[in-house]
Design a protein around this motif. Structure first.
Motif, PDB file in Angstrom:
ATOM      1  N   ASN A  22      73.957  62.550 -43.347  1.00  7.94           N
ATOM      2  CA  ASN A  22      74.948  63.362 -42.666  1.00  7.94           C
ATOM      3  C   ASN A  22      76.325  62.780 -42.912  1.00  7.94           C
ATOM      4  O   ASN A  22      77.039  63.202 -43.783  1.00  7.94           O
ATOM      5  CB  ASN A  22      74.650  63.468 -41.167  1.00  7.94           C
ATOM      6  N   SER A  23      76.672  61.735 -42.199  1.00  3.94           N
ATOM      7  CA  SER A  23      78.006  61.176 -42.356  1.00  3.94           C
ATOM      8  C   SER A  23      77.996  59.756 -42.897  1.00  3.94           C
ATOM      9  O   SER A  23      79.047  59.184 -43.093  1.00  3.94           O
ATOM     10  CB  SER A  23      78.734  61.210 -41.008  1.00  3.94           C
ATOM     11  N   ILE A  24      76.812  59.204 -43.126  1.00  2.85           N
ATOM     12  CA  ILE A  24      76.777  57.838 -43.641  1.00  2.85           C
ATOM     13  C   ILE A  24      76.919  57.855 -45.151  1.00  2.85           C
ATOM     14  O   ILE A  24      76.577  58.825 -45.805  1.00  2.85           O
ATOM     15  CB  ILE A  24      75.480  57.094 -43.241  1.00  2.85           C
ATOM     16  N   GLN A  25      77.443  56.796 -45.685  1.00  7.53           N
ATOM     17  CA  GLN A  25      77.600  56.720 -47.129  1.00  7.53           C
ATOM     18  C   GLN A  25      76.289  56.306 -47.772  1.00  7.53           C
ATOM     19  O   GLN A  25      75.596  55.423 -47.288  1.00  7.53           O
ATOM     20  CB  GLN A  25      78.695  55.730 -47.488  1.00  7.53           C
ATOM     21  N   GLU A  41      75.513  72.262 -50.457  1.00  9.72           N
ATOM     22  CA  GLU A  41      76.342  73.457 -50.242  1.00  9.72           C
ATOM     23  C   GLU A  41      77.830  73.221 -50.504  1.00  9.72           C
ATOM     24  O   GLU A  41      78.679  73.596 -49.713  1.00  9.72           O
ATOM     25  CB  GLU A  41      76.138  74.005 -48.817  1.00  9.72           C
ATOM     26  N   GLY A  42      78.143  72.565 -51.620  1.00  8.77           N
ATOM     27  CA  GLY A  42      79.538  72.380 -52.012  1.00  8.77           C
ATOM     28  C   GLY A  42      80.064  70.972 -51.877  1.00  8.77           C
ATOM     29  O   GLY A  42      81.169  70.672 -52.317  1.00  8.77           O
ATOM     30  N   ALA A  43      79.299  70.082 -51.273  1.00 12.19           N
ATOM     31  CA  ALA A  43      79.758  68.699 -51.086  1.00 12.19           C
ATOM     32  C   ALA A  43      79.082  67.744 -52.072  1.00 12.19           C
ATOM     33  O   ALA A  43      79.040  66.544 -51.849  1.00 12.19           O
ATOM     34  CB  ALA A  43      79.495  68.255 -49.649  1.00 12.19           C
ATOM     35  N   GLU A  44      78.600  68.280 -53.182  1.00  9.91           N
ATOM     36  CA  GLU A  44      77.884  67.451 -54.165  1.00  9.91           C
ATOM     37  C   GLU A  44      78.755  66.320 -54.698  1.00  9.91           C
ATOM     38  O   GLU A  44      78.299  65.184 -54.815  1.00  9.91           O
ATOM     39  CB  GLU A  44      77.374  68.323 -55.328  1.00  9.91           C
ATOM     40  N   PHE A  45      80.009  66.619 -55.017  1.00  9.15           N
ATOM     41  CA  PHE A  45      80.898  65.576 -55.526  1.00  9.15           C
ATOM     42  C   PHE A  45      81.047  64.450 -54.508  1.00  9.15           C
ATOM     43  O   PHE A  45      80.990  63.271 -54.860  1.00  9.15           O
ATOM     44  CB  PHE A  45      82.278  66.148 -55.875  1.00  9.15           C
ATOM     45  N   GLU A  46      81.228  64.798 -53.252  1.00  8.84           N
ATOM     46  CA  GLU A  46      81.402  63.789 -52.209  1.00  8.84           C
ATOM     47  C   GLU A  46      80.154  62.913 -52.068  1.00  8.84           C
ATOM     48  O   GLU A  46      80.255  61.700 -51.886  1.00  8.84           O
ATOM     49  CB  GLU A  46      81.751  64.444 -50.865  1.00  8.84           C
ATOM     50  N   VAL A  47      78.982  63.522 -52.171  1.00 10.40           N
ATOM     51  CA  VAL A  47      77.731  62.759 -52.090  1.00 10.40           C
ATOM     52  C   VAL A  47      77.634  61.802 -53.281  1.00 10.40           C
ATOM     53  O   VAL A  47      77.324  60.624 -53.118  1.00 10.40           O
ATOM     54  CB  VAL A  47      76.502  63.696 -52.040  1.00 10.40           C
ATOM     55  N   ASN A  49      80.070  60.661 -55.131  1.00  8.76           N
ATOM     56  CA  ASN A  49      81.122  59.652 -54.992  1.00  8.76           C
ATOM     57  C   ASN A  49      80.749  58.597 -53.958  1.00  8.76           C
ATOM     58  O   ASN A  49      81.026  57.414 -54.143  1.00  8.76           O
ATOM     59  CB  ASN A  49      82.456  60.322 -54.643  1.00  8.76           C
ATOM     60  N   SER A  50      80.080  59.013 -52.874  1.00 10.68           N
ATOM     61  CA  SER A  50      79.693  58.047 -51.839  1.00 10.68           C
ATOM     62  C   SER A  50      78.546  57.150 -52.294  1.00 10.68           C
ATOM     63  O   SER A  50      78.313  56.102 -51.714  1.00 10.68           O
ATOM     64  CB  SER A  50      79.306  58.764 -50.542  1.00 10.68           C
ATOM     65  N   GLY A  51      77.852  57.577 -53.350  1.00 10.14           N
ATOM     66  CA  GLY A  51      76.730  56.789 -53.847  1.00 10.14           C
ATOM     67  C   GLY A  51      76.950  56.238 -55.236  1.00 10.14           C
ATOM     68  O   GLY A  51      75.991  55.904 -55.934  1.00 10.14           O
ATOM     69  N   LYS A  52      78.210  56.110 -55.646  1.00  9.91           N
ATOM     70  CA  LYS A  52      78.473  55.721 -57.039  1.00  9.91           C
ATOM     71  C   LYS A  52      77.916  54.349 -57.398  1.00  9.91           C
ATOM     72  O   LYS A  52      77.408  54.161 -58.501  1.00  9.91           O
ATOM     73  CB  LYS A  52      79.957  55.825 -57.376  1.00  9.91           C
TER      74      LYS A  52
END
Length: 136
Positions: A22-25, A41-47, A49-52
């Motif tokens: 949810n909100s954790i990296q 649903e559109g936040a794929e880049f953020e996911v 990036n948070s797991g790089k």
């Protein structure tokens, strides 16, 4: 059996851990993933990036659901990590490079469309078999 039917890749032992983020990296989770399925649903880049760190270190196979707002951005960052994008043809069980036509088809599809990202520096698949069964 379903995995082998889907991929023609035999696996002797597999352990699946499902984690809902949810909100954790993603980098804060202590896992060593071989496969990531991202459908946000559109936040794929953020996911991504948070797991790089996790993605760069373990080079998991990534199944990414196409989203017209975030796909190009997600594809660009994954490309910078040595990933290539493929589509899977279930009838031939072959991975193909995605084309502009595949993107247009995904844009107009009423069903969800997933693309597979594989890091060619990964040791997850037998490269000889993988390359023989894949057009790249």
């Amino acid at each position: 059996d379903r995995w082998e039917n889907f991929t023609s890749i035999s696996i002797n032992k597999i352990k699946i851990i499902k984690i809902k983020l949810n909100s954790i990296q993603m980098d804060t989770i202590k896992i060593k993933p071989n496969l990531l399925k991202i459908d946000t649903e559109g936040a794929e880049f953020e996911v991504i990036n948070s797991g790089k760190k996790l993605i760069k270190k373990y080079k998991p196979i990534i199944i990414l659901e196409f989203n017209k707002y975030s796909f190009n951005k997600a594809k660009k960052i994954l490309s910078s990590y040595n990933y290539r994008a493929y589509k899977f043809d279930g009838s031939t069980k072959i991975l193909y490079n995605i084309s502009n036509k595949d993107i247009v088809t995904a844009l107009h599809s009423k069903n969800s469309v997933n693309f597979i990202f594989y890091n060619m520096k990964s040791n997850l698949l037998d490269k000889k078999n993988f390359l023989n069964k894949t057009i790249i």
